[in-house]
Design an enzyme around this catalytic site. Structure first.
Site, short mmCIF file in Angstrom:
data_model
loop_
_atom_site.label_atom_id
_atom_site.label_comp_id
_atom_site.label_asym_id
_atom_site.label_seq_id
_atom_site.Cartn_x
_atom_site.Cartn_y
_atom_site.Cartn_z
N ASP A 94 9.27 5.31 16.34
CA ASP A 94 9.06 4.45 16.94
C ASP A 94 10.16 3.75 17.64
O ASP A 94 11.52 4.06 17.48
CB ASP A 94 8.74 3.58 15.81
CG ASP A 94 8.10 2.28 16.00
OD1 ASP A 94 7.18 1.57 15.30
OD2 ASP A 94 8.03 2.26 17.27
N ASP A 268 0.65 6.66 10.42
CA ASP A 268 1.92 6.79 9.87
C ASP A 268 1.28 5.77 8.64
O ASP A 268 1.14 4.32 8.93
CB ASP A 268 2.99 6.66 10.73
CG ASP A 268 3.17 5.24 10.87
OD1 ASP A 268 2.99 4.52 11.79
OD2 ASP A 268 4.42 4.40 10.46
N CYS A 306 -5.83 17.02 -8.52
CA CYS A 306 -5.34 17.38 -7.57
C CYS A 306 -4.72 18.50 -8.18
O CYS A 306 -3.83 18.95 -9.34
CB CYS A 306 -3.88 16.12 -7.99
SG CYS A 306 -2.50 15.87 -6.58
N CYS A 308 -1.10 19.09 -7.21
CA CYS A 308 0.43 19.04 -6.31
C CYS A 308 1.41 19.34 -7.23
O CYS A 308 1.08 19.73 -8.64
CB CYS A 308 0.34 17.58 -5.88
SG CYS A 308 0.78 16.28 -7.11
N CYS A 311 1.13 17.00 -10.50
CA CYS A 311 -0.11 17.20 -10.98
C CYS A 311 -0.21 18.15 -11.46
O CYS A 311 -0.66 18.45 -14.12
CB CYS A 311 -1.35 17.04 -10.37
SG CYS A 311 -1.50 15.55 -9.85
N HIS A 337 3.58 13.31 -4.72
CA HIS A 337 2.16 12.83 -5.52
C HIS A 337 1.22 12.18 -4.65
O HIS A 337 0.63 12.77 -3.77
CB HIS A 337 1.49 12.13 -7.31
CG HIS A 337 0.17 12.46 -7.03
ND1 HIS A 337 -0.77 13.31 -7.40
CD2 HIS A 337 -0.42 10.87 -6.65
CE1 HIS A 337 -1.59 12.43 -7.60
NE2 HIS A 337 -1.37 11.27 -7.11
O1 LIG Z 1 2.94 -2.95 17.59
C1 LIG Z 1 3.54 -1.83 17.25
N1 LIG Z 1 4.71 -1.08 18.34
C2 LIG Z 1 6.01 -0.56 17.33
N2 LIG Z 1 5.18 -0.18 16.28
C3 LIG Z 1 4.16 -0.48 15.43
C4 LIG Z 1 4.30 -0.48 14.05
C5 LIG Z 1 3.13 -1.25 13.13
N3 LIG Z 1 4.00 -1.36 12.00
C6 LIG Z 1 2.71 -2.03 11.01
N4 LIG Z 1 1.83 -2.29 10.47
C7 LIG Z 1 2.88 -1.89 9.17
C8 LIG Z 1 2.09 -2.50 7.83
N5 LIG Z 1 2.53 -2.19 6.75
C9 LIG Z 1 1.50 -1.64 5.87
C10 LIG Z 1 1.88 -0.96 4.26
O2 LIG Z 1 3.61 -2.37 3.89
C11 LIG Z 1 4.04 -2.90 4.55
C12 LIG Z 1 4.18 -2.81 6.37
N6 LIG Z 1 1.81 -2.34 12.46
C13 LIG Z 1 2.39 -2.12 13.76
C14 LIG Z 1 2.51 -2.50 14.75
C15 LIG Z 1 3.43 -1.69 16.09
#
Ligand SMILES: O=c1[nH]cnc2cc3nc(NCCN4CCOCC4)[nH]c3cc12
Length: 374
Positions: A94, A268, A306, A308, A311, A337
């Site tokens: 990223d 992801d 599962c 894995c 498990c 898991h």
């Molecule tokens: O616009 C984006 N541009 C570049 N990278 C990102 C990463 C990103 N990650 C999330 N959400 C992550 C949410 N997670 C859910 C689980 O708990 C932690 C946060 N939204 C995102 C938006 C972007």
């Protein structure tokens, strides 16, 4: 020759779901795919061998974190990120924009770039679209992201419009700065908040720049699920069929199924690894907090269905004990898991698309898991 090649194998007859093959310089990826997150050059608690064992074909790492620590120059000297972390399959990085906004304190956004302070030691840094391309070129990841601004949620139309304009300009600058197109595929990131016209304009202008793949950004930032689903639906409409779509930061089992149905190929999320370390695991009958008292003498596996490593070899009682005793093995077994659960879920989704029964699979999975149908 481009760094990646996406082939659309089959379109679902009743939804926008797609079965695909994504060829990268570090192996072939079947899509839809879930990508475990390895922010600081490690998927927490997992060795690369264990990741291969559970079927991971691509993992994420992060420009912002690795630039701050240990520094991209050190990783470059080590021979690149694959060598440094002993992972010879695909890596997606990223660009760091999201992390600047979610992690670092002081920051100033200008057209030139973003000034921010490190969340580690408060030192000042300045990221530009060119800089984040240079960092990702040094890391050597197979798929790299443009520098973007992920608008917060909620945010008003004017703010999101300006932010989206900036993201477009930064995408152009990043594309110009990216030299290593043979080995590293640069994705554009679609922004535009929850505003349909901004999403459409952003997607169309990025598609004109002809990226090898497109991320849907600005989501999974606190908006209601149905809002996220609607924005994904409308954004994929303006993205080319013959390129992969990557929904950033998603997600939970229901979000993965709903995202695939709306035409997303790559996902992801830190969720599976993060909740594992806190003692919460996915099971076919919903989430289970294995550290809770009821499991003290429960000698069954986390999930009867599962197969894995965890498990097959350990009971809920034993894993609960490890968590209560604060043993490192607790995080490892729960992480193995949870990642296996999501990677297996994607495999079952791909099989359901092959057999043209994705909606039936969704219904059956939701019923058993305890989700209510949208
Ligand atoms: O616009 C984006 N541009 C570049 N990278 C990102 C990463 C990103 N990650 C999330 N959400 C992550 C949410 N997670 C859910 C689980 O708990 C932690 C946060 N939204 C995102 C938006 C972007």
């Amino acid at each position: 020759m481009a760094a990646i090649k996406y082939r659309l194998i089959k379109k679902d007859s009743r939804t926008n779901a797609r079965l695909g093959i994504l060829e990268t310089p570090h192996g072939v990826i079947e899509t839809p795919v879930f990508m475990p997150v390895g922010t600081q050059a490690t998927v927490k608690a997992m060795t690369p061998e264990e990741l291969k064992e559970i079927g991971a074909t691509i993992i994420l790492s992060n420009t912002y974190h690795l630039y701050l620590r240990p520094g991209h120059k050190i990783i470059e000297k080590a021979g690149g990120l694959h060598r440094f972390m002993n992972w010879d399959r695909a890596i997606l990085t990223d660009s760091g924009g999201f992390q600047i906004f979610s992690l670092s304190s002081l920051r100033k956004i200008k057209e030139e770039g973003v000034e921010f302070r490190s969340h580690i030691d408060g030192s000042k840094h300045f990221f530009t679209p060119e800089k984040v391309i240079e960092i990702q070129n040094a890391l050597g990841s197979d798929i790299i992201m443009s520098f973007d601004e992920c608008a917060p949620y909620p945010a008003d139309y004017e703010y999101v419009k300006n932010s989206m304009e900036l993201t477009i300009k930064w995408a152009e600058r990043g594309k110009k700065a990216h030299k290593n197109t043979e080995k590293q595929a640069l994705f554009g990131i679609v922004q535009g908040g929850i505003y349909e016209d901004l999403r459409k304009e952003c997607a169309q202008r990025l598609v004109e720049m002809d990226f090898p793949g497109y991320s849907i950004g600005g989501l999974s930032v606190g908006e209601p699920k149905n809002v996220m689903y609607d924005i994904v639906d409308l954004t994929t409409e303006y993205l080319p069929e013959n390129k992969p779509r990557y929904l950033m930061g998603v997600g939970s089992p229901d979000d993965l199924i709903e995202g695939v149905i709306r035409g997303v190929d790559m996902f992801d999320c830190v969720l599976p690894t993060r909740i594992a370390r806190n003692g919460t695991v996915f099971t076919s009958k919903g989430k289970l907090i294995v550290r809770d008292a009821p499991y003290a003498e429960d000698f069954s596996p986390l999930d009867e269905e599962c197969d894995c490593y965890t498990c097959k070899n350990y009971s809920r009682a034993y894993i609960r004990h490890l968590f209560k005793a604060n043993e490192i093995l607790a995080a490892r077994l729960a992480t193995i898991h949870n990642l296996y659960f999501l990677i297996k879920l994607m495999e079952r989704i791909r099989e359901a698309i092959r057999q043209d029964r994705l909606l039936e699979f969704k219904k059956q999975f939701f019923k058993k898991y305890g989700y209510k149908e949208e």
